[in-house]
Design a protein around this motif. Structure first.
Motif: not given
Length: 102
Positions: A13-16, A78-80, A85-86, A91-92
């Motif tokens: 998700f962070l890489m996306v 910044t939406r994507a 991040m959310q 997941r965390l």
């Protein structure tokens, strides 16, 4: 899901988010730096999934929540990034719940 697979999903998700920030119409270099720092934290946890504890997950979640707050200017650019991040935070939180059961 195992802890390792949840950490891998968080990393993905962070890489996306990093890719999304590089494709945004208005480049925000701080967004990429923040996402990369969060990714580094998650990758560090992913190298030793059997040794992490709830405190480390809480610290990472705290940093990521603060990053979302800093990056979210409620624009299309910044939406994507914020969405990724959310998702990573979600997941965390699953990892935290699983560690609490141990």
């Amino acid at each position: 899901m195992s802890i390792k697979s949840q950490l891998n999903s968080t990393r993905d998700f962070l890489m996306v988010g990093i890719r999304a920030s590089s494709r945004a119409a208005v480049q925000k270099p701080e967004a990429e730096r923040v996402l990369q720092a969060c990714l580094d934290m998650v990758e560090t946890l992913g190298r030793r999934p059997t040794e992490i504890d709830v405190t480390e997950i809480e610290m990472t979640l705290s940093v990521m929540h603060k990053a979302v707050t800093e990056l979210d200017d409620e624009t299309a650019g910044t939406r994507a990034v914020v969405s990724s991040m959310q998702n990573a935070i979600g997941r965390l939180q699953g990892v935290r719940a699983e560690l609490a059961v141990r």
